[in-house]
Each structure stands twice: as structure tokens, then as C-alpha cells.
Design an enzyme around this catalytic site. Structure first.
Site, PDB file in Angstrom:
ATOM      1  N   GLY A 114       0.844  -1.195   0.000  1.00 34.56           N
ATOM      2  CA  GLY A 114       0.000   0.000   0.000  1.00 34.56           C
ATOM      3  C   GLY A 114       0.874   1.237   0.000  1.00 34.56           C
ATOM      4  N   LEU A 125      -2.584   6.622   3.500  1.00 36.03           N
ATOM      5  CA  LEU A 125      -1.944   6.533   4.821  1.00 36.03           C
ATOM      6  C   LEU A 125      -0.423   6.588   4.684  1.00 36.03           C
ATOM      7  CD1 LEU A 125      -2.554   6.071   7.903  1.00 36.03           C
ATOM      8  CD2 LEU A 125      -1.942   3.687   7.475  1.00 36.03           C
ATOM      9  N   ASP A 137       0.739  -7.089  -7.236  1.00 39.15           N
ATOM     10  CA  ASP A 137      -0.683  -7.403  -7.122  1.00 39.15           C
ATOM     11  C   ASP A 137      -0.746  -8.448  -6.008  1.00 39.15           C
ATOM     12  OD1 ASP A 137      -3.047  -8.745  -7.296  1.00 39.15           O
ATOM     13  OD2 ASP A 137      -3.035  -8.975  -9.470  1.00 39.15           O
ATOM     14  N   LYS A 151      -5.951  -1.879  12.308  1.00 40.99           N
ATOM     15  CA  LYS A 151      -7.314  -2.316  12.495  1.00 40.99           C
ATOM     16  C   LYS A 151      -8.133  -2.079  11.214  1.00 40.99           C
ATOM     17  CE  LYS A 151     -10.478   0.837  13.516  1.00 40.99           C
ATOM     18  NZ  LYS A 151     -10.718   2.214  13.259  1.00 40.99           N
ATOM     19  N   ASP A 179      -3.023  -0.020  16.999  1.00 39.93           N
ATOM     20  CA  ASP A 179      -4.221   0.717  17.384  1.00 39.93           C
ATOM     21  C   ASP A 179      -3.687   2.125  17.568  1.00 39.93           C
ATOM     22  OD1 ASP A 179      -6.035   2.139  19.108  1.00 39.93           O
ATOM     23  OD2 ASP A 179      -7.082   0.240  19.348  1.00 39.93           O
ATOM     24  N   HIS A 180      -4.046   3.029  16.666  1.00 32.27           N
ATOM     25  CA  HIS A 180      -3.303   4.304  16.686  1.00 32.27           C
ATOM     26  C   HIS A 180      -3.519   5.091  17.982  1.00 32.27           C
ATOM     27  CE1 HIS A 180      -6.988   6.363  15.301  1.00 32.27           C
ATOM     28  NE2 HIS A 180      -6.409   7.486  15.650  1.00 32.27           N
ATOM     29  N   ASP A 191     -15.887   0.488  14.765  1.00 33.02           N
ATOM     30  CA  ASP A 191     -14.901   1.477  14.317  1.00 33.02           C
ATOM     31  C   ASP A 191     -14.095   2.056  15.487  1.00 33.02           C
ATOM     32  OD1 ASP A 191     -13.757   3.191  12.271  1.00 33.02           O
ATOM     33  OD2 ASP A 191     -14.889   4.839  13.183  1.00 33.02           O
ATOM     34  N   HIS A 234     -10.305   1.217  20.042  1.00 33.41           N
ATOM     35  CA  HIS A 234      -9.747   2.382  20.746  1.00 33.41           C
ATOM     36  C   HIS A 234     -10.319   2.553  22.162  1.00 33.41           C
ATOM     37  CE1 HIS A 234      -8.290   3.156  16.811  1.00 33.41           C
ATOM     38  NE2 HIS A 234      -9.315   3.838  16.358  1.00 33.41           N
TER      39      HIS A 234
HETATM   40  C1  BG6 Z   1     -10.205   5.831  13.350  1.00 33.52           C
HETATM   41  C2  BG6 Z   1     -11.636   5.675  12.938  1.00 33.52           C
HETATM   42  O1  BG6 Z   1      -9.689   4.612  13.797  1.00 33.52           O
HETATM   43  O2  BG6 Z   1     -10.127   6.792  14.402  1.00 33.52           O
HETATM   44  C3  BG6 Z   1     -12.224   6.993  12.510  1.00 33.52           C
HETATM   45  O3  BG6 Z   1     -11.720   4.741  11.874  1.00 33.52           O
HETATM   46  C4  BG6 Z   1     -12.044   8.044  13.596  1.00 33.52           C
HETATM   47  O4  BG6 Z   1     -13.612   6.873  12.207  1.00 33.52           O
HETATM   48  C5  BG6 Z   1     -10.582   8.081  14.038  1.00 33.52           C
HETATM   49  O5  BG6 Z   1     -12.420   9.297  13.060  1.00 33.52           O
HETATM   50  C6  BG6 Z   1     -10.427   9.002  15.238  1.00 33.52           C
HETATM   51  O6  BG6 Z   1      -9.073   9.156  15.525  1.00 33.52           O
HETATM   52  P1  BG6 Z   1      -8.516  10.420  16.289  1.00 33.52           P
HETATM   53  O7  BG6 Z   1      -7.057  10.153  16.410  1.00 33.52           O
HETATM   54  O8  BG6 Z   1      -8.846  11.614  15.479  1.00 33.52           O
HETATM   55  O9  BG6 Z   1      -9.237  10.454  17.625  1.00 33.52           O
END
Ligand code: BG6
Length: 483
Positions: free
Chosen positions: A10, A15, A87, A150, A179-180, A237, A242
């Protein structure tokens, strides 16, 4: 730090451009990359190496926190990058990739340490992992790591299935699930705040804490992601990942050592102690909402069902509020309230810990003590205490406040990628966390599917449906610090 190859699936995506190349570049100029490394970007199109490097250059100039000081610095980074067309389903392309990886390893004298970062749709995770294995890319004399984002599955069963497939090619300790939220500095600080402050440690239990409120509210709506979001909803989501991560980081016991295994063990204990929810009880503990038309930031906005790409009869949740109980002696009787939603009043990710009013009433009724941890967009820690006003001698609420106004804070991706290349998995989700989180959420998904909990509309710009307030009122509390 080990010399290595960073393979980016990717590599021409959004991203990659917005986050991953800038993160790698920042690590590079701050000398946090290995002394020698190779980056290989992958995309579906044929592309000349020079065009690819030009697009990476653009991403750095546009999105990087540190801008290159000179052409030499930028070129030094761009020279580490190659492109290969791939691919995901074509085994021959993996052979070509293996050739490029090996050529670079030989040219730069790199050991066969390979990190595969999958910045692609989760639909490709299993096929890519399988091809990495079968092509020989995963057979190395050094280490190999797989970094994925995720969502990890769509429900408990699909998550288990995905994990089974990934584990044919990678061991659990080789898989880094991003998990950001675990890249956010204030989230990483949660455990430190408690561990390093005896005052907080002493208070961190049901003797002193009345309830904990975890909010992640957003003002944005579904944006251009209806295709994905309408199949996910807020529960998949945000909540399953999160929000439950924030809960784990808040309720975990202080780890004995600052090591990934110990930190993750303590987090997993929280999920294990989470009181399971029966499908029949979902409507008592969860509020399921969807935004209707309203006003956000002084703008008239559409309702969710009117958004482009959303079916007019969609029952997807854009808001969730939940009451959870951690059945651990320290937390017995302390409700954890969690809410997250789109098109709410403000963008705010925060944790509010409300303390019990154990004091006497010598001074009449005083406000409860609060510890407020703001995660995003502000980063701050505030203690709300009571104190006597020196002029009129009346009791008033005072705030002890720390706000991180520092510029130049590394982006979460920078921290996470740095951890992954060093092999530190402390702030990545272990499979046990992911599985337990899905297990807890599964009855909720089923209750939604079977419509045994009603979907309540809320006006865009408000903090969810009225029931979200009732949930707290039942325990004698209210959502705190709403604007
Ligand atoms: C993502 C979701 O994981 O986190 C989004 O898919 C959401 O829908 C986003 O907007 C929120 O992240 P942050 O860092 O702006 O709180």
C-alpha cells in the site's frame, strides 16, 4: 538497532503518504533509524523509481513535522527507497519483490531482518501473509515482523479466522497490531502517571473513585467512508478497539516491569475481569445512537442517512454509550462509562476520573475532586480540587493544571513505527486483547443485528441521545465537562 528492510504494502496509498513516509523521514533525521536500512514501497501500478521517489518527496514536504534542511538530507533518505509493482494475489510479483529485497540487502550489507507493513484493506491481510510465507520472503536468517492496522476482523468469529490465517505465516510475537490510540502520547502516559505518582497510586481504587468516564467525541461525520463505515458503525470502528484500549490503560494495575509482556498481561487482566454482557441485557447497559440533521460548528449538517453512500434505511450506529464493570477487587462497584460518536458537539478525547466525596461536610457541599486527562486535541492533566478563596473565604473549585504546549510532538505513527523497528510491542494490541475485546462486544453486535435494542436518533451537534445521560443518572452521576 538492527539494520533492516521495511517493506510497505500500500506504498502509494493515502496513509503511506500522509503518515508513514513522513514518520520514517522524521525518524531518519532524528537518527532513530538503523545505521543502514532499505525501504521498498509496493503498489499495483507500474511506476518508474524516479516517479515513486518524487511522490515520496512530495509527501514529506507536505506532511512531515521536520522539513528537510537541505537537498542532501532529503536525497539521502530518498536513496534508501525503491518501488516494486505488486498485485497482492499474484505469486510472481512476490518473487520479483524477493529479488528486489535481496538485491538491496546485498548492496547495503543488510542482514535478513524484514518488516512487512500492511497499509492495505484488511481483506488482503491473509493473502499477503500467505504469499510472504510461500514466496520465501518470510524465510529469513534474521527476524521478520508483520505490522497491520485495524480492523482485525468484523466480529469474534472472523477475527479468530483471520488470526488463524496470519498465524500460519507469523508467530504472535512477530505480529504488531496497530491501534493508533496507543501511539498517542497521553495514552502512553496513562500508566506512567499512575506508576510514578504514589498519590495517584494510593487513590486508584474503589475506595476513592466514584466512576470513570471515557469520551471520544468527534465533530466529523462519516466523511467519504460510507462504504466501510456503514458496515462497521461506532461499535466496531471505535469501541471494540480504541475505547477498550483506553479502558485497559486506565484500569490496569501498575506493571512490575516496563516490558511489553508485563504491560500487556496487566491490560489483558482488565478485559478478563470485564463483566460479560448478556444479549438480553444489552439495552440496559448500552445506548445505540445515530445522528440526524443538526448544527455542528455553526453549520447546518445532514443526518447520517442523507450522507452520500449511506442507505436511506441504514440502522448503523454512529454513537455508542456504555456502562461497564470491572470485576476486580480494586474496581468493584465503580462504573466505567464510555461514549464515542460522530457529529457531536466537540472533538474531544478525554478521561475523567470522579472521586468520591469522602470528606466531611464542614464546608458545606463541595464539588467532587476530578482528575481529567485530555488526550486529543489538547493534551493536559488537570486536578480539580476545592480551596478557600482568600478574599471572601468561600469554598471554590481550583484546578491544578498541566498542559503540554510543546511543539514538535512526534506523531503517533512515528512512535509506533519506531517501536516496531526496535521490536518493542508494548503499545501494540496482543491477540488476546483483540479476542477478549471482540468477545465482550459480540452480544452487542448480535443485539444490534436482531434489533433488540432501539436505535435512537440524536441531533447532530449534540452529545448523543438523551438516554446517554440517563445511563449515568441511574447511578447518580452525569457526564462531566460537556460544553
Ligand atoms: C479511526 C476511525 O480509527 O479513528 C475513525 O476509523 C475516527 O472513524 C478516528 O475518526 C479518530 O481518531 P482520532 O485520532 O482523530 O481520535
Amino acid at each position: 538497532m538492527d539494520k533492516m528492510t521495511f517493506v510497505l504494502f500500500g506504498g502509494t496509498g493515502d496513509l503511506a503518504n500522509r503518515k508513514i513516509y513522513p514518520a520514517l523521514f522524521n525518524l531518519f533525521i532524528e537518527q532513530k533509524m538503523p545505521s543502514s536500512f532499505s525501504i521498498i514501497g509496493l503498489g499495483r501500478r507500474e511506476m518508474k523509481a524516479s516517479d515513486f521517489q518524487a511522490s515520496v518527496e512530495k509527501s514529506i514536504l507536505t506532511f512531515s513535522r521536520n522539513k528537510p534542511k537541505n537537498k542532501f538530507e532529503l536525497d539521502a533518505f530518498l536513496n534508501t527507497i525503491r518501488y516494486s509493482k505488486l498485485d497482492a494475489a499474484n505469486p510472481e510479483d512476490y518473487q520479483q519483490l524477493l529479488k528486489v529485497v535481496k538485491e538491496r540487502e546485498e548492496a547495503l550489507g543488510l542482514p535478513e531482518n524484514r518488516l512487512f507493513y500492511l497499509s492495505v484493506s484488511p481483506a488482503f491481510f491473509d493473502i499477503i501473509a500467505m504469499n510472504i510465507k510461500e514466496s520465501g520472503l518470510g524465510t529469513t536468517n534474521g527476524w521478520k515482523r508483520l505490522v497491520i492496522e485495524k480492523p482485525f476482523g468484523h466480529d469474534l468469529q472472523s477475527a479468530r479466522e483471520l488470526n488463524r490465517k496470519l498465524s500460519n505465516a507469523f508467530q504472535e510475537e512477530e505480529i504488531y497490531r496497530i491501534d493508533h490510540y496507543l501511539g498517542k502520547p497521553m495514552v502512553r502516559n496513562l500508566e506512567a502517571l499512575e506508576s510514578a505518582n504514589p498519590v495517584l497510586q494510593a487513590l486508584w481504587n474503589n475506595q476513592y473513585i466514584a466512576n470513570v468516564q471515557i469520551t471520544a467525541s468527534e465533530t466529523v461525520g462519516v466523511e467519504k467512508r460510507a462504504g466501510y463505515y456503514d458496515t462497521a458503525g461506532a461499535i466496531r470502528d471505535m469501541f471494540q478497539n480504541h475505547m477498550l484500549q483506553l479502558l485497559m490503560m486506565t484500569a490496569m494495575q501498575t506493571p512490575k516491569k516496563l516490558e511489553a509482556e508485563e504491560i500487556r498481561k496487566q491490560k489483558i487482566k482488565v478485559l478478563e475481569a470485564l463483566r460479560p454482557l448478556r444479549k438480553e441485557d444489552v439495552s440496559k447497559q448500552i445506548v445505540r445512537g445515530q445522528y440526524a440533521a443538526g448544527v455542528v460548528d455553526n453549520q447546518l449538517v445532514k443526518g447520517y442517512k442523507e450522507e452520500p453512500g449511506v442507505p436511506a434505511d441504514s440502522k448503523t450506529d454512529t454513537f455508542i454509550a456504555a456502562r461497564l464493570w470491572v470485576d476486580h477487587p480494586d474496581w468493584q462497584g465503580v462504573p466505567f462509562f464510555i461514549r464515542t460518536g460522530k457529529k457531536m458537539q466537540e472533538k474531544s478525547t478525554r478521561i475523567v476520573v470522579e472521586f468520591k466525596n469522602n470528606g466531611n461536610d464542614l464546608y458545606g457541599s463541595t464539588d467532587p475532586n476530578l482528575l481529567v486527562i485530555e488526550i486529543n486535541p489538547n493534551e493536559s492533566v488537570t486536578f480539580h480540587l476545592n480551596s478557600k478563596n482568600p478574599v471572601n473565604s468561600k469554598m471554590e473549585s481550583i484546578n491544578l493544571d498541566y498542559t503540554s504546549n510543546q511543539e514538535d510532538v512526534p506523531d503517533g505513527y512515528e512512535l509506533l513505527i519506531y517501536d516496531a523497528i526496535r521490536g518493542d510491542s508494548s503499545f501494540f494490541a496482543h491477540w488476546n486483547e483483540v479476542e477478549l475485546a471482540w468477545k465482550w462486544v459480540q452480544p452487542v453486535l448480535e443485539a444490534f443485528e436482531e434489533d433488540i435494542i432501539s436505535l435512537e436518533l440524536y441531533e447532530a451537534g449534540k452529545n448523543g441521545p438523551e438516554s446517554a445521560y440517563r445511563l449515568l443518572e441511574e447511578n447518580g452521576f452525569t457526564w462531566l465537562l460537556d460544553k
